[in-house]
Motif scaffolding. Structure first.
Motif, short mmCIF file in Angstrom:
data_model
loop_
_atom_site.label_atom_id
_atom_site.label_comp_id
_atom_site.label_asym_id
_atom_site.label_seq_id
_atom_site.Cartn_x
_atom_site.Cartn_y
_atom_site.Cartn_z
N ASN A 47 0.79 -1.23 0.00
CA ASN A 47 0.00 0.00 0.00
C ASN A 47 0.82 1.29 0.00
N GLY A 48 2.13 1.20 -0.09
CA GLY A 48 2.97 2.39 -0.21
C GLY A 48 3.18 3.20 1.05
N VAL A 49 2.77 2.69 2.22
CA VAL A 49 2.84 3.50 3.43
C VAL A 49 4.25 3.75 3.95
N CYS A 50 5.24 3.04 3.45
CA CYS A 50 6.62 3.30 3.90
C CYS A 50 7.13 4.64 3.37
N GLY A 51 6.52 5.11 2.29
CA GLY A 51 6.90 6.42 1.74
C GLY A 51 7.54 6.31 0.37
N SER A 52 7.80 7.48 -0.21
CA SER A 52 8.40 7.49 -1.54
C SER A 52 9.84 7.02 -1.46
N GLY A 53 10.29 6.37 -2.51
CA GLY A 53 11.66 5.88 -2.57
C GLY A 53 11.85 4.48 -2.01
N TYR A 54 10.79 3.88 -1.46
CA TYR A 54 10.87 2.52 -0.94
C TYR A 54 10.33 1.54 -1.97
N SER A 55 11.09 0.47 -2.20
CA SER A 55 10.69 -0.59 -3.12
C SER A 55 10.54 -1.89 -2.35
N VAL A 56 9.55 -2.69 -2.73
CA VAL A 56 9.36 -4.00 -2.10
C VAL A 56 10.52 -4.91 -2.49
N ILE A 57 11.21 -5.45 -1.48
CA ILE A 57 12.31 -6.38 -1.74
C ILE A 57 11.98 -7.79 -1.30
N ASP A 58 10.91 -7.95 -0.50
CA ASP A 58 10.51 -9.28 -0.06
C ASP A 58 9.09 -9.19 0.48
N HIS A 59 8.44 -10.33 0.54
CA HIS A 59 7.11 -10.39 1.15
C HIS A 59 6.84 -11.83 1.55
N HIS A 60 5.90 -11.98 2.46
CA HIS A 60 5.48 -13.32 2.86
C HIS A 60 3.98 -13.29 3.12
N ASP A 61 3.25 -14.17 2.42
CA ASP A 61 1.81 -14.28 2.63
C ASP A 61 1.54 -15.06 3.91
N ILE A 62 0.64 -14.54 4.73
CA ILE A 62 0.18 -15.25 5.92
C ILE A 62 -1.35 -15.28 5.86
N ALA A 63 -1.96 -16.09 6.69
CA ALA A 63 -3.42 -16.17 6.72
C ALA A 63 -3.99 -14.77 6.97
N GLY A 64 -4.77 -14.27 6.03
CA GLY A 64 -5.41 -12.97 6.20
C GLY A 64 -4.70 -11.81 5.56
N GLY A 65 -3.49 -11.99 5.04
CA GLY A 65 -2.79 -10.86 4.44
C GLY A 65 -1.36 -11.16 4.05
N THR A 66 -0.55 -10.11 3.99
CA THR A 66 0.84 -10.22 3.54
C THR A 66 1.72 -9.29 4.36
N VAL A 67 2.92 -9.76 4.69
CA VAL A 67 3.94 -8.94 5.33
C VAL A 67 4.91 -8.51 4.24
N PHE A 68 5.11 -7.19 4.10
CA PHE A 68 5.99 -6.64 3.08
C PHE A 68 7.24 -6.05 3.71
N LEU A 69 8.39 -6.30 3.08
CA LEU A 69 9.65 -5.65 3.46
C LEU A 69 10.05 -4.76 2.29
#
Length: 123
Positions: A22-44
């Motif tokens: 959802n872009g809440v980390c701010g401008s200049g941040y790119s997703v480098i990893d993620h993990h799906d869990i029950a109910g959603g996703t954790v983004f790094l």
């Protein structure tokens, strides 16, 4: 060494669609990893201009507030930078400055918690 831990119970029927970043980390941040869990996703995410990593946990479908968390720290640290609470859409963002260092990061939705240790080590 990389390691991941999943805690909690998985229950449900049907197929779930993974949450989008959802872009809440701010401008200049790119997703480098993620993990799906029950109910959603954790983004790094990572900002190469600041050397900061950011973690956010996003629900697949916003709704009634439920327990969620997003957490991150330098590997070996005893203190997490976390955002526990009852949220409707997402937990976080939480940041750590980690150029050249390994990090631990993860998230929770309801009773499910996922953690990855000693990851994204940069030289």
């Amino acid at each position: 060494m990389l390691g991941s831990v999943v805690l909690g119970l998985f229950a449900g029927t049907g197929s779930a669609s993974a949450a989008g970043y959802n872009g809440v980390c701010g401008s200049g941040y790119s997703v480098i990893d993620h993990h799906d869990i029950a109910g959603g996703t954790v983004f790094l995410t990572y900002s190469s201009s600041t050397g900061n990593n950011c973690v956010v946990t996003v629900r697949n479908t916003p709704g009634t507030a439920i327990y969620m968390d997003a957490f991150i720290r330098l590997s070996g640290s005893l203190v997490w930078n976390d955002d526990p609470g009852y949220w409707t859409t997402y937990a976080g963002p939480r940041y750590v400055h980690a150029p050249g260092r390994c990090i631990d990061w993860g998230g929770s939705i309801g009773s499910v918690t996922w953690i990855e240790y000693n990851s994204h080590c940069r030289s």
